[in-house]
Design a protein around this motif. Structure first.
Motif, PDB file in Angstrom:
ATOM      1  N   PHE A   1     106.751  13.922  -3.044  1.00  0.00           N
ATOM      2  CA  PHE A   1     105.908  13.432  -4.131  1.00  0.00           C
ATOM      3  C   PHE A   1     105.603  14.620  -5.043  1.00  0.00           C
ATOM      4  CE2 PHE A   1     104.856  10.418  -0.663  1.00  0.00           C
ATOM      5  CZ  PHE A   1     105.296   9.252  -1.280  1.00  0.00           C
ATOM      6  N   MET A   2     106.455  14.806  -6.024  1.00  0.00           N
ATOM      7  CA  MET A   2     106.341  15.987  -6.874  1.00  0.00           C
ATOM      8  C   MET A   2     105.070  15.982  -7.700  1.00  0.00           C
ATOM      9  SD  MET A   2     109.084  17.249  -5.755  1.00  0.00           S
ATOM     10  CE  MET A   2     109.058  18.756  -6.704  1.00  0.00           C
ATOM     11  N   ASP A   3     104.572  14.809  -8.049  1.00  0.00           N
ATOM     12  CA  ASP A   3     103.325  14.743  -8.821  1.00  0.00           C
ATOM     13  C   ASP A   3     102.117  15.105  -7.970  1.00  0.00           C
ATOM     14  OD1 ASP A   3     104.460  13.997 -11.241  1.00  0.00           O
ATOM     15  OD2 ASP A   3     104.534  11.888 -10.675  1.00  0.00           O
ATOM     16  N   ASP A   4     102.162  14.799  -6.687  1.00  0.00           N
ATOM     17  CA  ASP A   4     100.981  14.942  -5.840  1.00  0.00           C
ATOM     18  C   ASP A   4     100.857  16.337  -5.241  1.00  0.00           C
ATOM     19  OD1 ASP A   4     100.649  12.289  -6.415  1.00  0.00           O
ATOM     20  OD2 ASP A   4     101.510  11.583  -4.534  1.00  0.00           O
ATOM     21  N   GLY A   5     101.956  16.890  -4.726  1.00  0.00           N
ATOM     22  CA  GLY A   5     101.831  18.139  -3.984  1.00  0.00           C
ATOM     23  C   GLY A   5     102.718  19.260  -4.449  1.00  0.00           C
ATOM     24  N   GLY A   6     103.336  19.154  -5.624  1.00  0.00           N
ATOM     25  CA  GLY A   6     104.213  20.211  -6.088  1.00  0.00           C
ATOM     26  C   GLY A   6     103.492  21.266  -6.907  1.00  0.00           C
ATOM     27  N   PHE A   7     104.179  22.372  -7.161  1.00  0.00           N
ATOM     28  CA  PHE A   7     103.656  23.437  -8.013  1.00  0.00           C
ATOM     29  C   PHE A   7     104.817  23.973  -8.846  1.00  0.00           C
ATOM     30  CE2 PHE A   7     104.949  25.261  -3.987  1.00  0.00           C
ATOM     31  CZ  PHE A   7     105.671  26.387  -4.341  1.00  0.00           C
ATOM     32  N   ASN A   8     104.479  24.609  -9.963  1.00  0.00           N
ATOM     33  CA  ASN A   8     105.475  25.102 -10.909  1.00  0.00           C
ATOM     34  C   ASN A   8     105.760  26.588 -10.666  1.00  0.00           C
ATOM     35  OD1 ASN A   8     105.614  22.589 -12.094  1.00  0.00           O
ATOM     36  ND2 ASN A   8     104.180  23.100 -13.744  1.00  0.00           N
ATOM     37  N   VAL A   9     106.992  26.962 -10.945  1.00  0.00           N
ATOM     38  CA  VAL A   9     107.434  28.347 -10.869  1.00  0.00           C
ATOM     39  C   VAL A   9     107.657  28.850 -12.290  1.00  0.00           C
ATOM     40  CG1 VAL A   9     109.240  29.891 -10.056  1.00  0.00           C
ATOM     41  CG2 VAL A   9     108.465  28.015  -8.600  1.00  0.00           C
ATOM     42  N   ARG A  10     107.069  29.981 -12.604  1.00  0.00           N
ATOM     43  CA  ARG A  10     107.153  30.525 -13.961  1.00  0.00           C
ATOM     44  C   ARG A  10     108.462  31.275 -14.174  1.00  0.00           C
ATOM     45  NH1 ARG A  10     102.079  34.196 -14.703  1.00  0.00           N
ATOM     46  NH2 ARG A  10     103.247  34.644 -16.632  1.00  0.00           N
ATOM     47  N   PRO A  11     109.032  31.212 -15.381  1.00  0.00           N
ATOM     48  CA  PRO A  11     110.238  32.007 -15.682  1.00  0.00           C
ATOM     49  C   PRO A  11     109.901  33.494 -15.766  1.00  0.00           C
ATOM     50  CG  PRO A  11     109.975  30.178 -17.224  1.00  0.00           C
ATOM     51  CD  PRO A  11     108.698  30.287 -16.468  1.00  0.00           C
ATOM     52  N   GLY A  12     110.882  34.334 -15.431  1.00  0.00           N
ATOM     53  CA  GLY A  12     110.705  35.773 -15.481  1.00  0.00           C
ATOM     54  C   GLY A  12     109.753  36.310 -14.445  1.00  0.00           C
ATOM     55  N   VAL A  13     109.463  35.551 -13.401  1.00  0.00           N
ATOM     56  CA  VAL A  13     108.494  35.937 -12.371  1.00  0.00           C
ATOM     57  C   VAL A  13     109.110  35.641 -11.007  1.00  0.00           C
ATOM     58  CG1 VAL A  13     106.229  35.470 -11.378  1.00  0.00           C
ATOM     59  CG2 VAL A  13     106.498  35.558 -13.860  1.00  0.00           C
ATOM     60  N   GLU A  14     108.893  36.553 -10.072  1.00  0.00           N
ATOM     61  CA  GLU A  14     109.263  36.303  -8.685  1.00  0.00           C
ATOM     62  C   GLU A  14     108.041  35.750  -7.957  1.00  0.00           C
ATOM     63  OE1 GLU A  14     111.168  38.565  -4.773  1.00  0.00           O
ATOM     64  OE2 GLU A  14     110.481  39.706  -6.494  1.00  0.00           O
ATOM     65  N   THR A  15     108.159  34.526  -7.496  1.00  0.00           N
ATOM     66  CA  THR A  15     107.074  33.828  -6.814  1.00  0.00           C
ATOM     67  C   THR A  15     107.352  33.851  -5.318  1.00  0.00           C
ATOM     68  OG1 THR A  15     106.776  32.384  -8.733  1.00  0.00           O
ATOM     69  CG2 THR A  15     105.773  31.687  -6.657  1.00  0.00           C
ATOM     70  N   SER A  16     106.434  34.432  -4.571  1.00  0.00           N
ATOM     71  CA  SER A  16     106.561  34.518  -3.112  1.00  0.00           C
ATOM     72  C   SER A  16     105.516  33.614  -2.481  1.00  0.00           C
ATOM     73  CB  SER A  16     106.387  35.959  -2.626  1.00  0.00           C
ATOM     74  OG  SER A  16     107.401  36.785  -3.173  1.00  0.00           O
ATOM     75  N   ILE A  17     105.976  32.617  -1.732  1.00  0.00           N
ATOM     76  CA  ILE A  17     105.107  31.635  -1.084  1.00  0.00           C
ATOM     77  C   ILE A  17     105.135  31.895   0.417  1.00  0.00           C
ATOM     78  CG2 ILE A  17     104.624  29.196  -0.751  1.00  0.00           C
ATOM     79  CD1 ILE A  17     104.384  30.093  -3.635  1.00  0.00           C
ATOM     80  N   SER A  18     103.998  32.298   0.971  1.00  0.00           N
ATOM     81  CA  SER A  18     103.873  32.462   2.419  1.00  0.00           C
ATOM     82  C   SER A  18     103.225  31.216   3.004  1.00  0.00           C
ATOM     83  CB  SER A  18     103.047  33.704   2.755  1.00  0.00           C
ATOM     84  OG  SER A  18     101.747  33.597   2.222  1.00  0.00           O
ATOM     85  N   MET A  19     103.741  30.794   4.147  1.00  0.00           N
ATOM     86  CA  MET A  19     103.288  29.549   4.765  1.00  0.00           C
ATOM     87  C   MET A  19     102.651  29.820   6.123  1.00  0.00           C
ATOM     88  SD  MET A  19     106.560  27.079   4.092  1.00  0.00           S
ATOM     89  CE  MET A  19     107.546  28.036   5.243  1.00  0.00           C
ATOM     90  N   ARG A  20     101.808  28.896   6.485  1.00  0.00           N
ATOM     91  CA  ARG A  20     101.238  28.884   7.829  1.00  0.00           C
ATOM     92  C   ARG A  20     101.121  27.437   8.272  1.00  0.00           C
ATOM     93  NH1 ARG A  20      96.099  32.327  10.174  1.00  0.00           N
ATOM     94  NH2 ARG A  20      96.338  31.668  12.343  1.00  0.00           N
ATOM     95  N   LYS A  21     101.686  27.152   9.414  1.00  0.00           N
ATOM     96  CA  LYS A  21     101.736  25.780   9.909  1.00  0.00           C
ATOM     97  C   LYS A  21     100.446  25.413  10.611  1.00  0.00           C
ATOM     98  CE  LYS A  21     104.357  22.775  13.050  1.00  0.00           C
ATOM     99  NZ  LYS A  21     105.491  22.712  14.007  1.00  0.00           N
ATOM    100  N   GLU A  22     100.019  24.170  10.394  1.00  0.00           N
ATOM    101  CA  GLU A  22      98.853  23.621  11.074  1.00  0.00           C
ATOM    102  C   GLU A  22      99.168  22.197  11.488  1.00  0.00           C
ATOM    103  OE1 GLU A  22      95.164  23.856   9.076  1.00  0.00           O
ATOM    104  OE2 GLU A  22      95.129  26.055   8.989  1.00  0.00           O
ATOM    105  N   ALA A  23      98.742  21.841  12.675  1.00  0.00           N
ATOM    106  CA  ALA A  23      98.946  20.490  13.208  1.00  0.00           C
ATOM    107  C   ALA A  23      97.598  19.909  13.603  1.00  0.00           C
ATOM    108  CB  ALA A  23      99.892  20.508  14.409  1.00  0.00           C
TER     109      ALA A  23
END
Length: 670
Positions: A359-381
């Motif tokens: 669901f790109m409208d609900d939980g997505g985010f945008n990546v900017r041009p000319g920028v390196e975007t680093s996304i770190s994750m942590r799992k939760e259950a």
């Protein structure tokens, strides 16, 4: 003389009876009748079930034999009324306090509280699915002419409302909608706001010259009119911002045009990922075509999902860090496919589970041009308890909403499916952004003239939960989420941009004048392999409840489970005695005519000896604090009289001799 000798030897031997001779004949007067043997009491058979005769006797026996502490003091102190009253009040207070505590314990148990258990686990983790979209909706060939017509009408509308010339032509060269063929429905127009009460008062008091005062441009609103099928109810979908109004109006017409596409859409020109994804690596290994799947989003264009459930081998992360995750180099160049529909540049990214739709409208985010975007994750259950402990569902089978998505149940899937069901039921067509059931058409104002009116009305009802979607769609009991944190840096740097762009130009045909605005870098990785599991467990179980009840019972009465049985037996005996007394009164009143209340009193006051054995009082032992008391019921049994030994005096024989024969004769003769 032998008899006298025996008498002298042993005086206890029976002596010969006078009047009886040796021949056994009667030689004297006949004695009187022999006294009857004493009557022995006949013991009646003991009944299988016996009850006490009165309430007083029942309570006396209960207080003497119960294991509840303090109850015997009510009997032992019966000669001291003050002590009896004190112990009775104390016993009743303890009884009330105990059952008050029982009520609190049962109230807590029936509220079904839960305890949250947090566990920290460490293991190899399955890498989640990652969806990346171009943010550029593509122009389909089948509707290319309609989209070009919509662009020209939008440009002319912008010129009419804001004097903006998109094509660079002057006002005289601008084409008006009437020159483009038939006018399109729901035109965009400027709407004056309703006058305020103060302005209406000033307008009514002013002269004729001020009846139509000029309004400031910022007070006007932009919108388009929507009506029902009979044109009986209309409203304006208005916006205070001209940019929002133009985008929503364009989007509304774009949906109608997009719904005319056939079911079998030909291959898209930009389906090859090499035109959008320059490089792809996971865990220092290059990606292959088997690691992604492609789909097209109406608003975000071409989308690619990596590591989805259709892959033969899911990615596993055995080490954390940026070098052990997914690394993408994306092309963010804007080809101006539909500039009025997409006003941002970059890429749209979403991290989700393998069995969940994107669901790109609900939980997505945008990546900017000319920028390196680093996304770190942590799992939760999160594992929640269902049933009485929580409002969650295991797999959605008990939710009254049909799942329209080919995926497992999630709350977002249910909400979108619920809205689509309401759309089909009330508007007669399906919304194009959600899946449609078989046999249902997508909404198009050429076929469904009032679907826009119905859709925007439904949106208002959906936002206030009048449709009931939020109450129907319960959360799943097992939810896996990923907590994301982002970091940004300029990419490529000034020192390295020359050779990087040179390599991209050679390998990916990257020829863009403003090179930094056409490329972006994306890194997604696990921050650590430790993941947190939140699980719920019942806070008060049946074992806990019984333990607490036993503690309270022991505190106030110092007794056990058998004491509870004794209390139950007391209550049962009270009910039985009450029933027997009522039955006895009923028999005396209706089965003995003429006796009435007198007969009832006679039955109630009848002695215990006249009652059947099952209604006689049981002989009980006296309390340990009192001396043994004689049982009054024993006096009711008659005692046998002593034998009349005086009647056995000797009779005088006429011959002056006594023999056994004469004695036997006197007993047998009449």
């Amino acid at each position: 003389m032998k008899g006298d000798e025996l008498k002298e030897r042993d005086p206890h031997l029976p002596q010969p009876i006078p009047g009886l001779g040796k021949g056994g004949k009667h030689e004297g007067p006949r004695p009187g009748p022999e006294p009857a043997a004493p009557a022995q009491p006949v013991e009646e058979d003991e009944a299988l079930i016996e009850f006490h005769r009165s309430y007083r006797e029942l309570f006396r026996v209960f207080c003497n034999t119960t294991t509840i502490h303090g109850a015997i003091r009510l009997v032992c102190s019966k000669h001291n009324r003050m002590k009896t009253a004190f112990w009775a009040a104390l016993w009743l207070c303890a009884f009330g306090m105990m059952y008050w505590q029982f009520a609190l314990l049962f109230e807590e148990y029936l509220s079904y509280p839960v305890s949250l258990n947090i566990n920290l686990n460490s293991d190899k983790l399955v890498f989640p699915a990652v969806t990346v979209c171009t943010l550029n909706p593509y122009r389909y060939r089948e509707i290319k002419e309609d989209l070009e017509e919509l662009d020209r009408i939008t440009e002319q509308t912008l010129f009419d409302l804001y004097k903006y010339n998109a094509s660079g032509a002057g006002p005289g060269r601008g084409r008006r909608p009437r020159d483009l063929g038939d006018p399109w429905p729901h035109p965009l127009q400027r709407l004056p706001p309703p006058p305020s009460p103060a302005r209406r008062a000033r307008s009514s008091a002013s002269s004729v010259r001020d009846n139509n005062p000029q309004m400031d441009r910022k007070d006007w609103k932009i919108g388009f009119q929507l009506c029902d099928q009979n044109k009986s109810d209309c409203f304006y979908q208005t916006y205070s911002s001209g940019v929002d109004a133009v985008r929503e109006w364009y989007r509304f017409h774009y949906i109608n045009i997009l719904s005319r596409l056939p079911d079998a859409v030909p291959a898209l020109q930009e389906e090859a990922p090499g035109k959008f994804i320059f490089t792809c690596r996971f865990n220092q290994a290059p990606c292959t075509h088997a690691n992604y799947s492609h789909f097209h989003h109406p608003m975000y264009g071409n989308c690619y999902t990596f590591n989805n459930k259709n892959d033969s081998h899911l990615w596993m992360s055995s080490m954390p860090g940026i070098n052990n995750g997914l690394s993408l180099t994306l092309r963010t160049e804007q080809n101006d496919f539909i500039p009025l529909l997409s006003t941002v540049t970059g890429a749209r990214v979403m991290v989700h589970g393998q069995d969940e739709p994107a669901f790109m409208d609900d939980g997505g985010f945008n990546v900017r041009p000319g920028v390196e975007t680093s996304i770190s994750m942590r799992k939760e259950a999160l594992n929640s308890l269902g049933g009485n402990y929580g409002d969650c569902t295991e797999n959605g089978s008990d939710v009254p909403v049909k799942n329209l998505y080919p995926s497992k149940y999630t709350q977002q899937v249910c909400i979108h499916s619920c809205f689509q069901e309401s759309m089909i039921k009330k508007c007669g067509c399906a919304y194009i952004f959600y899946p449609r059931p078989k046999g249902v058409e997508f909404c198009d104002y050429r076929k469904h003239s009032s679907w826009g009116y119905c859709y925007y009305k439904l949106q208002v009802a959906f936002s206030v939960d009048s449709l009931g979607c939020f109450s129907k769609c319960r959360k799943p009991c097992s939810v896996t989420s990923y907590k994301l944190s982002a970091g940004y840096s300029r990419w490529p740097s000034v020192k390295s941009q020359d050779w990087i762009f040179s390599m991209l130009s050679l390998q990916n045909n990257y020829t863009i004048k403003n090179k930094r605005n056409g490329v972006a870098k994306l890194n997604i990785f696990f921050k650590e392999l430790n993941y947190k599991t939140n699980s719920e467990s019942p806070s008060v179980t049946m074992v806990t409840l019984l333990s607490n009840l036993g503690s309270q019972w022991s505190l106030w009465f110092g007794s056990s489970v058998l004491s509870v049985v004794e209390m139950a037996e007391l209550i049962f005996d009270l009910l039985v005695i009450t029933l027997l007394l009522l039955l006895r009164r009923f028999q005396s009143r209706y089965w003995s005519p003429g006796r009435g209340a007198r007969g009832a009193r006679e039955v109630a006051s009848s002695p215990a000896s006249s009652l059947p054995s099952r209604f006689r009082p049981h002989p009980t032992s006296p309390p340990p604090c009192l001396p043994p008391q004689p049982d009054p019921t024993l006096s009711l049994v008659p005692s046998a009289p002593p034998p009349a030994y005086a009647s056995l005096r000797p009779w005088a024989s006429p011959l002056g001799s006594v023999g056994p024969s004469s004695s036997a004769q006197s007993l047998t003769e009449p």
